[in-house]
Design a protein around this motif. Structure first.
Motif, PDB file in Angstrom:
ATOM      1  N   LEU A 195     -13.304 -12.907  19.948  1.00 20.63           N
ATOM      2  CA  LEU A 195     -13.012 -13.354  21.476  1.00 20.63           C
ATOM      3  C   LEU A 195     -13.915 -13.030  22.506  1.00 20.63           C
ATOM      4  O   LEU A 195     -13.979 -13.707  23.594  1.00 20.63           O
ATOM      5  CB  LEU A 195     -11.583 -13.098  21.735  1.00 20.63           C
ATOM      6  CG  LEU A 195     -10.333 -13.635  20.806  1.00 20.63           C
ATOM      7  CD1 LEU A 195      -8.915 -13.247  21.046  1.00 20.63           C
ATOM      8  CD2 LEU A 195     -10.521 -15.159  20.937  1.00 20.63           C
ATOM      9  N   THR A 196     -14.491 -11.895  22.478  1.00 17.71           N
ATOM     10  CA  THR A 196     -15.447 -11.523  23.375  1.00 17.71           C
ATOM     11  C   THR A 196     -16.675 -12.250  22.983  1.00 17.71           C
ATOM     12  O   THR A 196     -17.393 -12.528  24.377  1.00 17.71           O
ATOM     13  CB  THR A 196     -15.491 -10.120  23.450  1.00 17.71           C
ATOM     14  OG1 THR A 196     -14.471  -9.246  23.441  1.00 17.71           O
ATOM     15  CG2 THR A 196     -16.626  -9.512  24.277  1.00 17.71           C
ATOM     16  N   VAL A 197     -17.138 -12.395  22.143  1.00 16.66           N
ATOM     17  CA  VAL A 197     -18.743 -12.569  21.868  1.00 16.66           C
ATOM     18  C   VAL A 197     -18.904 -14.089  21.688  1.00 16.66           C
ATOM     19  O   VAL A 197     -19.862 -14.736  21.958  1.00 16.66           O
ATOM     20  CB  VAL A 197     -19.286 -11.933  20.630  1.00 16.66           C
ATOM     21  CG1 VAL A 197     -20.693 -12.316  20.318  1.00 16.66           C
ATOM     22  CG2 VAL A 197     -19.236 -10.302  21.063  1.00 16.66           C
ATOM     23  N   TRP A 198     -17.873 -14.802  21.003  1.00 11.92           N
ATOM     24  CA  TRP A 198     -17.930 -16.196  20.545  1.00 11.92           C
ATOM     25  C   TRP A 198     -16.924 -17.155  20.961  1.00 11.92           C
ATOM     26  O   TRP A 198     -16.639 -18.168  20.331  1.00 11.92           O
ATOM     27  CB  TRP A 198     -17.854 -15.974  18.862  1.00 11.92           C
ATOM     28  CG  TRP A 198     -18.794 -14.989  18.148  1.00 11.92           C
ATOM     29  CD1 TRP A 198     -18.608 -13.724  17.590  1.00 11.92           C
ATOM     30  CD2 TRP A 198     -20.123 -15.353  17.869  1.00 11.92           C
ATOM     31  NE1 TRP A 198     -19.882 -13.604  17.087  1.00 11.92           N
ATOM     32  CE2 TRP A 198     -20.665 -14.388  17.367  1.00 11.92           C
ATOM     33  CE3 TRP A 198     -20.987 -16.650  18.502  1.00 11.92           C
ATOM     34  CZ2 TRP A 198     -22.099 -14.118  17.163  1.00 11.92           C
ATOM     35  CZ3 TRP A 198     -22.393 -16.708  17.908  1.00 11.92           C
ATOM     36  CH2 TRP A 198     -22.915 -15.521  17.276  1.00 11.92           C
ATOM     37  N   THR A 199     -16.312 -16.909  21.983  1.00 14.71           N
ATOM     38  CA  THR A 199     -15.484 -17.771  22.576  1.00 14.71           C
ATOM     39  C   THR A 199     -15.703 -18.013  23.953  1.00 14.71           C
ATOM     40  O   THR A 199     -15.874 -17.008  24.864  1.00 14.71           O
ATOM     41  CB  THR A 199     -13.800 -17.350  22.456  1.00 14.71           C
ATOM     42  OG1 THR A 199     -13.007 -18.565  22.459  1.00 14.71           O
ATOM     43  CG2 THR A 199     -13.422 -16.292  23.048  1.00 14.71           C
ATOM     44  N   PRO A 200     -15.326 -19.154  24.787  1.00 13.78           N
ATOM     45  CA  PRO A 200     -15.093 -19.301  26.050  1.00 13.78           C
ATOM     46  C   PRO A 200     -13.847 -18.798  26.521  1.00 13.78           C
ATOM     47  O   PRO A 200     -12.995 -18.217  25.819  1.00 13.78           O
ATOM     48  CB  PRO A 200     -15.355 -20.826  26.184  1.00 13.78           C
ATOM     49  CG  PRO A 200     -14.774 -21.590  25.009  1.00 13.78           C
ATOM     50  CD  PRO A 200     -15.153 -20.381  23.737  1.00 13.78           C
ATOM     51  N   ASN A 201     -13.793 -18.726  27.955  1.00  9.09           N
ATOM     52  CA  ASN A 201     -12.598 -18.142  28.606  1.00  9.09           C
ATOM     53  C   ASN A 201     -11.295 -18.823  28.381  1.00  9.09           C
ATOM     54  O   ASN A 201     -10.331 -18.296  28.068  1.00  9.09           O
ATOM     55  CB  ASN A 201     -12.765 -17.956  29.957  1.00  9.09           C
ATOM     56  CG  ASN A 201     -13.688 -16.972  30.256  1.00  9.09           C
ATOM     57  OD1 ASN A 201     -14.067 -16.278  29.488  1.00  9.09           O
ATOM     58  ND2 ASN A 201     -14.247 -16.935  31.626  1.00  9.09           N
ATOM     59  N   GLU A 202     -11.288 -20.122  28.197  1.00 11.50           N
ATOM     60  CA  GLU A 202     -10.182 -21.039  28.097  1.00 11.50           C
ATOM     61  C   GLU A 202      -9.488 -21.291  26.847  1.00 11.50           C
ATOM     62  O   GLU A 202     -10.040 -20.981  25.827  1.00 11.50           O
ATOM     63  CB  GLU A 202     -10.390 -22.418  28.538  1.00 11.50           C
ATOM     64  CG  GLU A 202     -11.347 -23.110  28.111  1.00 11.50           C
ATOM     65  CD  GLU A 202     -12.739 -23.007  28.701  1.00 11.50           C
ATOM     66  OE1 GLU A 202     -13.853 -23.559  27.927  1.00 11.50           O
ATOM     67  OE2 GLU A 202     -12.956 -22.018  29.298  1.00 11.50           O
ATOM     68  N   SER A 203      -8.068 -21.475  26.814  1.00  8.51           N
ATOM     69  CA  SER A 203      -7.546 -21.713  25.597  1.00  8.51           C
ATOM     70  C   SER A 203      -6.464 -23.024  25.540  1.00  8.51           C
ATOM     71  O   SER A 203      -6.405 -23.757  26.633  1.00  8.51           O
ATOM     72  CB  SER A 203      -6.641 -20.539  25.405  1.00  8.51           C
ATOM     73  OG  SER A 203      -5.516 -20.346  26.329  1.00  8.51           O
ATOM     74  N   VAL A 204      -5.940 -23.179  24.523  1.00  5.96           N
ATOM     75  CA  VAL A 204      -4.728 -24.449  24.639  1.00  5.96           C
ATOM     76  C   VAL A 204      -3.407 -23.717  24.060  1.00  5.96           C
ATOM     77  O   VAL A 204      -3.652 -22.920  22.934  1.00  5.96           O
ATOM     78  CB  VAL A 204      -5.244 -25.343  23.924  1.00  5.96           C
ATOM     79  CG1 VAL A 204      -3.894 -26.517  23.760  1.00  5.96           C
ATOM     80  CG2 VAL A 204      -6.393 -26.088  24.490  1.00  5.96           C
ATOM     81  N   TYR A 205      -2.431 -23.997  24.799  1.00  5.27           N
ATOM     82  CA  TYR A 205      -1.045 -23.578  24.016  1.00  5.27           C
ATOM     83  C   TYR A 205      -0.126 -24.819  23.789  1.00  5.27           C
ATOM     84  O   TYR A 205      -0.124 -26.055  24.380  1.00  5.27           O
ATOM     85  CB  TYR A 205      -0.065 -22.901  25.522  1.00  5.27           C
ATOM     86  CG  TYR A 205       1.019 -22.484  25.111  1.00  5.27           C
ATOM     87  CD1 TYR A 205       1.264 -21.455  24.428  1.00  5.27           C
ATOM     88  CD2 TYR A 205       2.118 -23.307  25.807  1.00  5.27           C
ATOM     89  CE1 TYR A 205       2.647 -21.002  23.879  1.00  5.27           C
ATOM     90  CE2 TYR A 205       3.534 -22.743  25.337  1.00  5.27           C
ATOM     91  CZ  TYR A 205       3.784 -21.802  24.590  1.00  5.27           C
ATOM     92  OH  TYR A 205       4.952 -21.200  24.257  1.00  5.27           O
ATOM     93  N   SER A 206       0.293 -24.525  22.294  1.00  2.00           N
ATOM     94  CA  SER A 206       0.890 -25.555  21.899  1.00  2.00           C
ATOM     95  C   SER A 206       2.016 -24.922  20.848  1.00  2.00           C
ATOM     96  O   SER A 206       1.538 -24.047  19.965  1.00  2.00           O
ATOM     97  CB  SER A 206      -0.175 -26.609  21.109  1.00  2.00           C
ATOM     98  OG  SER A 206       0.853 -27.603  20.276  1.00  2.00           O
ATOM     99  N   ASN A 207       2.967 -25.360  21.028  1.00  2.30           N
ATOM    100  CA  ASN A 207       4.267 -25.042  19.881  1.00  2.30           C
ATOM    101  C   ASN A 207       4.210 -23.626  19.748  1.00  2.30           C
ATOM    102  O   ASN A 207       4.392 -22.898  18.682  1.00  2.30           O
ATOM    103  CB  ASN A 207       3.991 -25.907  18.724  1.00  2.30           C
ATOM    104  CG  ASN A 207       4.099 -27.068  18.727  1.00  2.30           C
ATOM    105  OD1 ASN A 207       4.883 -27.747  19.359  1.00  2.30           O
ATOM    106  ND2 ASN A 207       3.330 -27.773  17.732  1.00  2.30           N
TER     107      ASN A 207
END
Length: 376
Positions: A195-207
């Protein structure tokens, strides 16, 4: 008669107007202006297409650009009320959750570019660089009469006790009702690294699950179950062939938008049993226009929330928009020209970070979102 209508009734009428029409209504008389600025409009009564806000990522001027889908016009919004340059993380009930770009360690704030309000969130318990950020909006409930939200921060780099830096395996959560951060608990170190190296900041919340996209070797999803405080990994369709992949929320469901080299931009929806089903693709003619003769989708960015999905690149480039017709209930594809000039004045073609939201013009609405941390 119109000047004597009760505020709650007038606010209900105003809720059917587009944001630019509400702005004009505010100038009609003192009574209307007071109503439009003092009463929140019911979110469930919003019947208008979402706006697209573009925040320059390398430009130092404190401003952003807004596209009005009703008039198909671009506008400049000054951010001179914001003390530091910011980049959007996620929309929040007509507001924008932002991170300060002038700070190395993560610092978050909330602003409303339309009513010029700004609120910095408290400092995290653990100072960390480049963590993943997730946002959950929570409406009123039986025991909670106000809208509120939670922000989750996972991973990132923190200072080691004897100097240097290390990956941070502790998850933190901010609750707007209390205006405080709290440590939720540990997370798998492998997930913290990815999550630190390979992801952008934002997320999606679902269910009940917060999802982040990671791009290590091939795309995959990291998911955090809010109820059980557990983590899991989820596969992505065509993971090793996608040149870009973005998570959005559509009709409350987790949706994936991705494009392949020399191929189409496709859209999938996550169903029961973690099964992805294809629900559409960018029309060929719009894809050709968007790519401008190139075959690569690599520079494509995408934002989406219930009601709209926008594919974009730079400010001056056009956008491909998949939007729900709120009258017919159907989804339609359309083209939106990029922002090249405003009122006859040329605008530079800047790299941008976009966000889709429904503008909120009532300042007091911020109080309803967070009764303790927002002040007018």
């Amino acid at each position: 008669m119109w000047s004597n209508l009760p505020f709650d009734l007038l606010a209900t009428i105003f809720s059917f107007l587009s944001p630019d029409s509400v702005a004009r209504a505010r100038s009609a008389c003192h009574h209307w202006n007071t109503c439009a600025t003092a009463y929140p409009f019911p979110p469930e009564r919003q019947h208008h297409p979402l706006w697209f806000l573009a925040f320059p990522t390398r430009h130092r001027d404190l401003l952003c650009y807004a596209h009005n889908p009703i008039t198909d016009n671009w506008h400049t919004l000054s951010l001179d009320f914001v003390p530091h340059p910011v980049r959007p993380v996620a929309p929040l009930c007509g507001l924008v959750l932002c991170r300060l770009t002038s700070k190395t360690a993560l610092e978050l704030a909330i602003c409303n570019p339309f009513t010029r309000q700004y609120k910095a969130l408290p400092a995290l318990n653990i100072a960390r660089t480049n963590p993943a950020v997730g946002l959950i909006e929570l409406g009123p409930g039986p025991n909670i009469p106000i809208h509120h939200f939670r922000v989750y921060v996972a991973g990132g780099m923190s200072e080691a006790p004897r100097g240097g830096a290390l990956y941070e395996p502790m998850l933190e959560m901010y609750d707007s009702r209390y205006d405080t951060w709290q440590i939720i608990g540990p997370m798998p170190m492998e997930f913290a690294v990815r999550l630190t190296v390979w992801t952008p900041n934002e997320s999606v919340y679902s269910n009940g699950v917060l999802y982040w996209m990671t791009s290590a070797r091939a795309y995959s999803l990291m998911g955090f179950n809010i109820g059980s405080n557990t983590w899991r990994e989820l596969s992505v369709p065509m993971a090793d062939r996608l040149e870009f992949a973005t998570l959005v929320r559509r009709d409350g469901k987790l949706t994936l938008v991705g494009g392949t080299c020399g191929g189409d931009a496709l859209i999938w929806e996550l169903g029961d049993g973690d099964f992805w089903r294809s629900i559409g693709k960018v029309p060929i003619e719009l894809g050709v226009r968007f790519l401008g003769g190139k075959e690569s989708w690599g520079s494509t960015k995408c934002v989406g929330i219930d009601g709209v999905v926008c594919l974009y690149s730079n400010l001056g480039s056009g956008m491909v928009v998949w939007r729900q017709d709120l009258v017919k209930g159907l989804w339609e594809w359309l083209w939106v020209d990029g922002c090249c000039s405003i009122r006859g004045k040329e605008v530079k073609n800047l790299p941008i970070k976009g966000v889709a939201l429904q503008p909120n013009l009532a300042p007091s609405f911020m109080v309803n979102i967070c009764s303790k941390c927002f002040v007018q």
